[in-house]
Each structure stands twice: as C-alpha cells, then as structure tokens.
Design a protein around this motif. Sequence first.
Motif, mmCIF file in Angstrom:
data_model
loop_
_atom_site.group_PDB
_atom_site.id
_atom_site.type_symbol
_atom_site.label_atom_id
_atom_site.label_comp_id
_atom_site.label_asym_id
_atom_site.label_seq_id
_atom_site.Cartn_x
_atom_site.Cartn_y
_atom_site.Cartn_z
ATOM 1 N N LEU A 109 -4.355 -1.078 6.488
ATOM 2 C CA LEU A 109 -4.101 -1.667 5.171
ATOM 3 C C LEU A 109 -5.367 -1.726 4.331
ATOM 4 C CD1 LEU A 109 -1.645 -4.653 5.731
ATOM 5 C CD2 LEU A 109 -1.220 -2.523 4.491
ATOM 6 N N HIS A 120 -6.145 1.842 3.183
ATOM 7 C CA HIS A 120 -5.105 2.275 2.245
ATOM 8 C C HIS A 120 -5.292 1.580 0.892
ATOM 9 C CE1 HIS A 120 -1.469 4.127 1.052
ATOM 10 N NE2 HIS A 120 -0.645 3.114 1.230
ATOM 11 N N LEU A 155 -1.080 6.077 13.689
ATOM 12 C CA LEU A 155 -0.573 5.048 12.776
ATOM 13 C C LEU A 155 0.943 4.892 12.901
ATOM 14 C CD1 LEU A 155 -0.834 3.155 10.249
ATOM 15 C CD2 LEU A 155 -0.494 5.193 8.871
ATOM 16 N N PHE A 156 1.651 6.018 12.871
ATOM 17 C CA PHE A 156 3.112 5.934 12.950
ATOM 18 C C PHE A 156 3.566 5.407 14.314
ATOM 19 C CE2 PHE A 156 3.164 8.501 9.065
ATOM 20 C CZ PHE A 156 4.105 7.777 8.343
ATOM 21 N N PHE A 172 11.055 -1.988 2.656
ATOM 22 C CA PHE A 172 10.032 -1.475 1.736
ATOM 23 C C PHE A 172 9.406 -0.199 2.299
ATOM 24 C CE2 PHE A 172 5.355 -1.304 1.599
ATOM 25 C CZ PHE A 172 5.160 -0.903 0.291
ATOM 26 N N LEU A 173 9.044 -0.240 3.579
ATOM 27 C CA LEU A 173 8.351 0.904 4.182
ATOM 28 C C LEU A 173 9.206 2.161 4.169
ATOM 29 C CD1 LEU A 173 6.356 -0.463 7.239
ATOM 30 C CD2 LEU A 173 5.479 0.811 5.278
ATOM 31 N N HIS A 185 9.173 3.328 0.658
ATOM 32 C CA HIS A 185 7.808 3.754 0.328
ATOM 33 C C HIS A 185 7.467 5.120 0.931
ATOM 34 C CE1 HIS A 185 3.685 3.425 -0.749
ATOM 35 N NE2 HIS A 185 3.249 3.341 0.494
ATOM 36 N N ILE A 186 7.749 5.273 2.200
ATOM 37 C CA ILE A 186 7.412 6.524 2.878
ATOM 38 C C ILE A 186 8.256 7.678 2.335
ATOM 39 C CG2 ILE A 186 7.556 7.693 5.133
ATOM 40 C CD1 ILE A 186 6.353 5.061 6.277
ATOM 41 N N LEU A 201 -1.133 13.273 -6.952
ATOM 42 C CA LEU A 201 -0.373 12.168 -6.359
ATOM 43 C C LEU A 201 -0.295 10.995 -7.340
ATOM 44 C CD1 LEU A 201 0.987 11.724 -3.661
ATOM 45 C CD2 LEU A 201 -1.101 10.744 -2.769
ATOM 46 N N MET A 207 2.811 8.607 -8.646
ATOM 47 C CA MET A 207 2.808 7.150 -8.710
ATOM 48 C C MET A 207 3.271 6.663 -10.078
ATOM 49 S SD MET A 207 -0.489 6.037 -6.505
ATOM 50 C CE MET A 207 -0.870 4.417 -6.984
ATOM 51 N N PHE A 260 6.629 4.405 -10.580
ATOM 52 C CA PHE A 260 6.565 3.029 -11.073
ATOM 53 C C PHE A 260 7.054 2.883 -12.518
ATOM 54 C CE2 PHE A 260 3.119 2.707 -7.664
ATOM 55 C CZ PHE A 260 4.039 2.277 -6.714
ATOM 56 N N TYR A 262 8.524 -3.564 -4.784
ATOM 57 C CA TYR A 262 7.136 -3.547 -4.306
ATOM 58 C C TYR A 262 6.500 -4.932 -4.387
ATOM 59 C CZ TYR A 262 6.356 1.389 -3.345
ATOM 60 O OH TYR A 262 6.378 2.625 -2.775
ATOM 61 N N MET A 277 5.283 -7.249 -1.292
ATOM 62 C CA MET A 277 3.884 -7.681 -1.131
ATOM 63 C C MET A 277 3.796 -9.195 -0.925
ATOM 64 S SD MET A 277 2.274 -4.992 -0.829
ATOM 65 C CE MET A 277 3.769 -4.232 -0.286
ATOM 66 N N PHE A 301 -2.467 -4.730 -3.946
ATOM 67 C CA PHE A 301 -1.363 -3.761 -3.806
ATOM 68 C C PHE A 301 -0.291 -4.028 -4.870
ATOM 69 C CE2 PHE A 301 -2.144 -2.665 0.879
ATOM 70 C CZ PHE A 301 -2.329 -1.316 0.627
HETATM 71 C C1 HEM Z 1 1.996 -1.361 -3.328
HETATM 72 C C2 HEM Z 1 1.077 -0.471 -3.392
HETATM 73 C C3 HEM Z 1 1.052 0.801 -2.592
HETATM 74 C C4 HEM Z 1 0.918 2.027 -3.142
HETATM 75 C C5 HEM Z 1 0.786 2.362 -4.615
HETATM 76 C C6 HEM Z 1 0.904 2.993 -2.037
HETATM 77 C C7 HEM Z 1 0.784 4.368 -2.210
HETATM 78 C C8 HEM Z 1 0.881 5.299 -1.192
HETATM 79 C C9 HEM Z 1 0.749 6.715 -1.352
HETATM 80 C C10 HEM Z 1 0.459 7.414 -2.683
HETATM 81 C C11 HEM Z 1 0.914 7.301 -0.125
HETATM 82 C C12 HEM Z 1 0.850 8.797 0.232
HETATM 83 C C13 HEM Z 1 -0.560 9.122 0.671
HETATM 84 C C14 HEM Z 1 -0.699 10.566 1.075
HETATM 85 O O1 HEM Z 1 0.242 11.101 1.633
HETATM 86 O O2 HEM Z 1 -1.776 11.140 0.832
HETATM 87 C C15 HEM Z 1 1.174 6.236 0.830
HETATM 88 C C16 HEM Z 1 1.404 6.414 2.178
HETATM 89 C C17 HEM Z 1 1.682 5.398 3.067
HETATM 90 N N1 HEM Z 1 1.704 4.061 2.799
HETATM 91 FE FE1 HEM Z 1 1.365 3.201 0.993
HETATM 92 N N2 HEM Z 1 1.053 2.327 -0.857
HETATM 93 C C18 HEM Z 1 1.154 0.972 -1.129
HETATM 94 C C19 HEM Z 1 1.306 -0.041 -0.214
HETATM 95 C C20 HEM Z 1 1.537 0.131 1.145
HETATM 96 C C21 HEM Z 1 1.711 -0.931 2.093
HETATM 97 C C22 HEM Z 1 1.648 -2.406 1.746
HETATM 98 C C23 HEM Z 1 1.936 -0.359 3.314
HETATM 99 C C24 HEM Z 1 2.184 -0.994 4.647
HETATM 100 C C25 HEM Z 1 2.677 -2.202 4.829
HETATM 101 C C26 HEM Z 1 1.903 1.081 3.126
HETATM 102 C C27 HEM Z 1 2.110 1.998 4.121
HETATM 103 C C28 HEM Z 1 2.007 3.375 3.952
HETATM 104 C C29 HEM Z 1 2.182 4.341 5.036
HETATM 105 C C30 HEM Z 1 2.511 4.001 6.495
HETATM 106 C C31 HEM Z 1 1.984 5.606 4.474
HETATM 107 C C32 HEM Z 1 2.072 6.974 5.166
HETATM 108 C C33 HEM Z 1 0.853 7.267 5.981
HETATM 109 C C34 HEM Z 1 -0.300 7.859 5.242
HETATM 110 O O3 HEM Z 1 -0.135 8.597 4.252
HETATM 111 O O4 HEM Z 1 -1.454 7.628 5.669
HETATM 112 N N3 HEM Z 1 1.642 1.335 1.812
HETATM 113 N N4 HEM Z 1 1.143 5.033 0.157
#
Ligand code: HEM
Length: 209
Positions: A12, A15, A51-52, A103-104, A107-108, A131, A135, A139, A148, A152, A196
């Motif tokens: 987290l 990220h 991670l996964f 959410f996940l 999100h994924i 990317l 976004m 949004f 989202y 959060m 976030f």
């Molecule tokens: C709210 C704001 C958030 C935004 C804008 C955001 C944005 C992103 C983006 C753009 C990706 C793709 C990254 C890539 O493939 O290069 C991603 C992947 C991911 N996000 Fe988020 N994220 C947010 C919050 C979170 C939270 C809070 C979690 C976990 C509780 C989370 C878990 C993940 C996971 C597991 C992946 C896939 C693994 C990875 O790409 O490394 N995200 N996110």
Amino acid sequence: MGITGLFLISFLLVHCFINALIFVNDGGVTFNMGAHFMGTNWIIRSMEIVLFLGLLAHIFQGFRLWAQNRAARPERYAVHDGEANSKWYSRSMGLLGTLLLVFLIVHISKFWVMSRFTGIPTEDVNGNHDLFAVMVETFRDPAIVILYVLAMVSLAYHLLHGFASAFQTLGWNHKKYTPIIKTVGVWFSVLIPLIFAAMPVVMYLGLIK
Ligand code: HEM
C-alpha cells in the motif's frame, strides 16, 4: 494473517507513493513514468505474483479465522456488550474486509486487466502507456468515485485494527516499541487511505488533469 497483513501494508505504501505522482499535475507524465518503471522492472513484476498470492492468502485466512471464531462459540452470548470489550471496527473486520473485496474486484478489473492484458489505448508525450488517461476516464463516473471513497473509509478502519494487530499476532510485543508502532499505525491508517481517496475526488472535480 500478520505476515500477509504486513506485506500488504508495504504494498500500500509503494502503491500510494507511485499514484501520488498524479499530484505533480503535469498531465500524468511523471505518474506514467513511475507506472512504466513498476510495470517493466522484473523484480517488481515478480513481486506482483507474490502480491496476489499474499492477497489471496490474507483473504482466505480472514474467512478461516472468522469461521473458527464462530465455531468456538456456537451459541451466541446471552448478554453481549461488544462496546465494552472492543472497538466496533475490531468486531466488523469481516464486513469491512468484504467491502474492500468488492472494491478490489472492481479496481483490478478496471486498471490491472487493461494494463497487463487488454492494453492501454493511448501513449503520452514520452511514449509511455497513458495509464493516467485511463484514470481520468475512470473517475469521470461518480458511482466509481463514491465506491472508491467508501472503500477507503473501510480501508482506514481495516488498517486501524489490522496494523497493530499484525505485530501482536506475530508476538512482537515490546514495552518501548509497541506504543510507537501503535502511533505509527494510527497515522498510517488515516493518511494512506486519505491520500488514496483524494485521487478519484480531485480527478472527478477536474483539479488534476
Ligand atoms: C484509490 C486510489 C487508487 C488508485 C487511483 C489506484 C490505481 C491503480 C492503478 C492505475 C493500477 C494499475 C497499475 C499497473 O498495472 O501498472 C493499480 C493496480 C492495483 N491496485 Fe490500485 N489504486 C488505488 C488504490 C488501491 C488500494 C487501496 C488497493 C488495495 C487495497 C489497491 C490494490 C491494487 C492492486 C492489488 C493492483 C494490481 C497489482 C499491481 O498492479 O501492482 N489499489 N491501482
């Protein structure tokens, strides 16, 4: 639960840091550079598998723990004053965790699947996958922004309970360090979800574009 929890906490942090590059407000150029590095570095890519697996293990252990707790006390307490014994979010880890799970999944499927499999449609001035544009587009939808923000809030409560618990579960108790860990835990649990949550909000409002 403790080990996977701490691992997810470190994810987290990274990220959040990479995503916070959107606040540079340069049309996503810096953020896309960060995302490009994360997406192409083989160490990071290998960690994605861990991670996964960690995420799945954490969810599985959470459900198992919840089931074990229920089985240990099949008949409910006649008098149950939860308020007196624990904070409400400690008793609601299942509910908050399930909200996060929803959410996940959304999100994924919105970002990761596109980034890794179906492809990002546009490139930025540096030729990196845009990317950031994905976004901005995502949004635009107020329903997604609300999901989202709610997720959060849930993440904040989940962490508020989970952060210090992880150390306790691992038996890392120390007279001097435990209070420090607890304070850091509270700051982390509030600040990271707040940063976030700000991302979809500022993008929806057009403050970052
Ligand atoms: C709210 C704001 C958030 C935004 C804008 C955001 C944005 C992103 C983006 C753009 C990706 C793709 C990254 C890539 O493939 O290069 C991603 C992947 C991911 N996000 Fe988020 N994220 C947010 C919050 C979170 C939270 C809070 C979690 C976990 C509780 C989370 C878990 C993940 C996971 C597991 C992946 C896939 C693994 C990875 O790409 O490394 N995200 N996110």
